[in-house]
Design a protein around this motif. Structure first.
Motif, short mmCIF file in Angstrom:
data_model
loop_
_atom_site.label_atom_id
_atom_site.label_comp_id
_atom_site.label_asym_id
_atom_site.label_seq_id
_atom_site.Cartn_x
_atom_site.Cartn_y
_atom_site.Cartn_z
N ARG A 140 0.83 -1.21 0.00
CA ARG A 140 0.00 0.00 0.00
C ARG A 140 0.86 1.25 0.00
O ARG A 140 0.45 2.31 0.47
N ALA A 141 2.07 1.11 -0.51
CA ALA A 141 3.00 2.24 -0.53
C ALA A 141 3.52 2.46 -1.94
O ALA A 141 3.73 1.52 -2.71
N HIS A 142 3.74 3.72 -2.26
CA HIS A 142 4.27 4.11 -3.56
C HIS A 142 5.45 5.05 -3.36
O HIS A 142 5.33 6.05 -2.64
N LEU A 143 6.56 4.73 -3.99
CA LEU A 143 7.73 5.60 -3.98
C LEU A 143 7.59 6.60 -5.12
O LEU A 143 7.39 6.20 -6.29
N LEU A 144 7.68 7.88 -4.81
CA LEU A 144 7.46 8.92 -5.81
C LEU A 144 8.73 9.38 -6.50
O LEU A 144 8.68 9.99 -7.57
N GLY A 145 9.87 9.09 -5.90
CA GLY A 145 11.15 9.61 -6.35
C GLY A 145 11.84 10.25 -5.16
O GLY A 145 11.37 10.17 -4.03
N ALA A 146 12.97 10.89 -5.43
CA ALA A 146 13.75 11.52 -4.36
C ALA A 146 13.94 13.00 -4.65
O ALA A 146 14.16 13.40 -5.79
N MET B 262 -3.87 -9.78 0.03
CA MET B 262 -5.30 -9.66 0.34
C MET B 262 -5.67 -8.28 0.84
O MET B 262 -6.80 -8.02 1.23
N GLY B 263 -4.70 -7.34 0.85
CA GLY B 263 -4.94 -6.02 1.40
C GLY B 263 -5.67 -5.10 0.44
O GLY B 263 -5.80 -5.38 -0.76
N ASP B 264 -6.17 -3.99 0.99
CA ASP B 264 -6.93 -3.04 0.17
C ASP B 264 -6.09 -1.85 -0.26
O ASP B 264 -6.60 -0.94 -0.94
N GLY B 265 -4.83 -1.81 0.15
CA GLY B 265 -3.96 -0.73 -0.27
C GLY B 265 -4.15 0.57 0.49
O GLY B 265 -3.55 1.59 0.14
N ARG B 266 -4.98 0.54 1.51
CA ARG B 266 -5.28 1.76 2.24
C ARG B 266 -4.69 1.75 3.65
O ARG B 266 -4.35 0.70 4.19
N ALA B 267 -4.60 2.93 4.22
CA ALA B 267 -4.23 3.10 5.63
C ALA B 267 -5.31 3.95 6.27
O ALA B 267 -5.93 4.79 5.60
N LEU C 63 0.48 14.62 6.58
CA LEU C 63 -0.64 13.71 6.79
C LEU C 63 -1.83 14.25 6.01
O LEU C 63 -2.19 15.42 6.14
N VAL C 64 -2.41 13.39 5.19
CA VAL C 64 -3.57 13.76 4.37
C VAL C 64 -4.73 12.85 4.73
O VAL C 64 -4.54 11.63 4.87
N GLY C 65 -5.92 13.40 4.87
CA GLY C 65 -7.10 12.61 5.23
C GLY C 65 -8.20 12.70 4.18
O GLY C 65 -8.18 13.57 3.30
N SER C 66 -9.16 11.79 4.31
CA SER C 66 -10.29 11.75 3.39
C SER C 66 -11.43 11.01 4.09
O SER C 66 -11.22 10.26 5.05
N ASP C 67 -12.64 11.23 3.60
CA ASP C 67 -13.79 10.50 4.12
C ASP C 67 -13.97 9.14 3.46
O ASP C 67 -14.94 8.43 3.76
N ASP C 68 -13.05 8.76 2.58
CA ASP C 68 -13.14 7.44 1.95
C ASP C 68 -13.19 6.37 3.03
O ASP C 68 -12.37 6.36 3.95
N PRO C 69 -14.15 5.45 2.96
CA PRO C 69 -14.25 4.41 4.00
C PRO C 69 -13.18 3.33 3.84
O PRO C 69 -12.82 2.94 2.73
N VAL C 70 -12.67 2.88 4.98
CA VAL C 70 -11.72 1.78 5.01
C VAL C 70 -12.23 0.78 6.03
O VAL C 70 -12.56 1.14 7.16
N TYR C 71 -12.28 -0.49 5.63
CA TYR C 71 -12.91 -1.51 6.46
C TYR C 71 -11.87 -2.30 7.23
O TYR C 71 -11.08 -3.05 6.66
#
Length: 495
Positions: A92-98, A126-131, A159-167
């Motif tokens: 659930r992690a992405h490296l953007l560059g340096a 089996m993960g959803d890619g979210r935190a 830290l960035v937030g959203s109302d996207d639901p995570v189960y």
């Protein structure tokens, strides 16, 4: 945040494609920038105006790539709870560059930016890619806490937030924490290619890591240095850094919780904050991870687990022709390195001028007194510096002070060997014994406030954790023992 202001590199992406998968992120919906760490922002050469820009939010929420960066997720493997888990990776992690910035000494440094919680990858299993917001705030604050304590760690930019639901056990809201480090290569990164019997990729990774991060400490293979020389010196440095890191953790009562080989940095950084914890009431076999029912990663087990993980790491290089017995000889240095680092820290924490014969018994006695009374780890050390003026603070941490009083007799006798006076000793002790750590209940208060849209608790915590050794007027709450409800909190691998 303009591309012209950034010097972006993609050194990890220059490795063979087998090391990663290039892919797009799955950004958060209607994201909100919840918090930015100004110290990390400055290290990257960015300003608060950059952080307030729509582009910054778009990038850090996973909705846009870093200008000039190559977005990817890395593959690695590892041992989890002592069992070979096979292929893992950035699930659930992405490296953007340096981004080219500076280190704490002002020297130019490339900082890799990695978003955690930015969507599924080929390694999600089996993960959803979210935190979730809960764990993201904990990691955001934990990295700041360790930085303030002077302990090597990955850092967190924002830290960035959203109302996207995570189960999870319940429905929670999504968040992304932007992690920053020179590299996110792990012990498990090497294990992956050893297990695959791919010596070409193993050698490629070895050369990459040494040339980029160990060039001043490890020679390259040449007419004077064989490959075995290179490997042994590289293993030496990783052993040294790991032993030192374990001593750092022990000295502040930090319990990592998930010391799997895929969570061990080859740079000797504290990495992957999951169910971590700073001890409140001291128990020598404290387990912070509710999932760790066997206590594999208990506080007192961490140094030996560090060595176990190093054995798995060093064994990878047998595939490149390294002599197993010589590698074993290198690993046998670990215990002495750890003990030396541990003693150095304990001498400072107890206000002793130098280590002397018999100090092991003094320190073991201190641990016994704390363990038997479950005395507060952080405050016991902090108040110990005050005993010449007032023993009341220290005594207040113990329900029964009988054993403490007996130990203090021995301790005061030992202090007579010091050359420094009591005032100097107290001042020096306060420089290494923090008043503030990220207690679980403090993190929980920050989480509950953030869930209501209030980031003021996170902001206040970040301030005291930036300088945990100095008393901050008006911040007394953050130096208190946990309330009853705070002692019952449990953390697990669910995040």
């Amino acid at each position: 945040m303009k591309q012209s202001n950034l010097t972006v590199s993609n050194e990890f992406a220059a490795l063979s494609p087998a090391f990663y998968t290039r892919l797009k992120m799955q950004g958060l919906t209607d994201p909100t920038l919840l918090h930015v760490n100004p110290d990390v922002l400055a290290q990257l050469g960015l300003t608060m105006d950059d952080a307030r820009s729509p582009q910054f939010l778009s990038i850090m929420s996973g909705n846009a790539d870093l200008p000039g960066g190559i977005t990817l997720s890395a593959v690695y493997s590892g041992h989890q709870f002592g069992v070979w888990a096979g292929q893992l990776g950035d699930g659930r992690a992405h490296l953007l560059g340096a981004i080219r910035g500076t280190d704490v000494d002002g020297k130019p440094t490339d900082w890799e930016i990695q978003l955690k919680g930015s969507g599924k990858t080929p390694y999600s299993r089996m993960g959803d890619g979210r935190a979730v917001l809960r764990s993201s705030i904990r990691e955001y604050l934990a990295s700041a806490a360790m930085t303030g304590l002077g302990i090597p760690t990955t850092q967190a930019l924002c830290l960035v937030g959203s109302d996207d639901p995570v189960y999870r056990e319940t429905v929670e809201t999504a968040a992304i924490v932007a992690r920053v480090a020179p590299s996110f290569v792990r012990f498990g990164s090497f294990e992956h290619w050893y297990a695959a019997k791919d010596t070409t990729r193993l050698r490629e990774l070895l050369d990459y890591v040494i040339s980029h991060f160990f060039a001043q400490e490890v020679p390259r293979q040449d007419s004077e240095h064989t490959l075995n020389d290179v490997i042994e010196r590289f293993v030496d440095v990783v052993i040294e850094r790991t032993a030192t890191l374990m001593a750092d953790w022990q000295s502040v009562g930090f319990n990592h919780g998930v010391m799997n080989t895929d969570n061990m940095s080859v740079l000797g950084l504290t990495i992957d904050y999951g169910p971590f914890g700073f001890m409140d009431g001291f128990q020598i076999n404290h387990v912070c991870n509710h999932t760790d029912t066997q206590g594999r990663y208990a506080w007192n087990a961490q140094p030996s687990v560090g060595l176990w993980n190093l054995y798995r790491f060093a064994n990878c290089f047998v595939a490149l022709g390294a002599d197993p017995e010589r590698l074993k000889g290198r690993l046998e240095r670990y215990e002495g390195l750890f003990i030396a680092a541990y003693r150095q820290r304990m001498v400072a924490k107890l206000g002793l001028d130098v280590w002397k014969e018999g100090d092991d018994e003094l320190i073991d006695g201190w641990w016994r007194v704390l363990h038997e009374q479950s005395a507060d780890f952080t405050l016991s050390f902090r108040y110990l510096s005050q005993i010449d003026d007032d023993e009341g603070g220290l005594r207040s941490l113990f329900a029964d002070t009988t054993a403490l009083e007996q130990w203090l007799v021995t301790y005061r006798t030992r202090l007579q060997d010091n050359d420094s006076d009591a005032q100097t000793r107290a001042r020096l002790m306060d420089q290494v014994n923090p008043l503030y750590v990220l207690r679980n209940y403090l993190a929980q208060e920050a989480i509950e406030a953030a869930e209501k849209g209030d980031m003021s608790v996170t902001d206040a915590l970040l301030q005291v954790l930036h300088d945990p050794y100095t008393a901050h007027p008006g911040m007394e709450h953050y130096a208190q023992q946990p309330p009853a409800w705070g002692r019952e909190l449990e953390v697990s691998c669910s995040s």
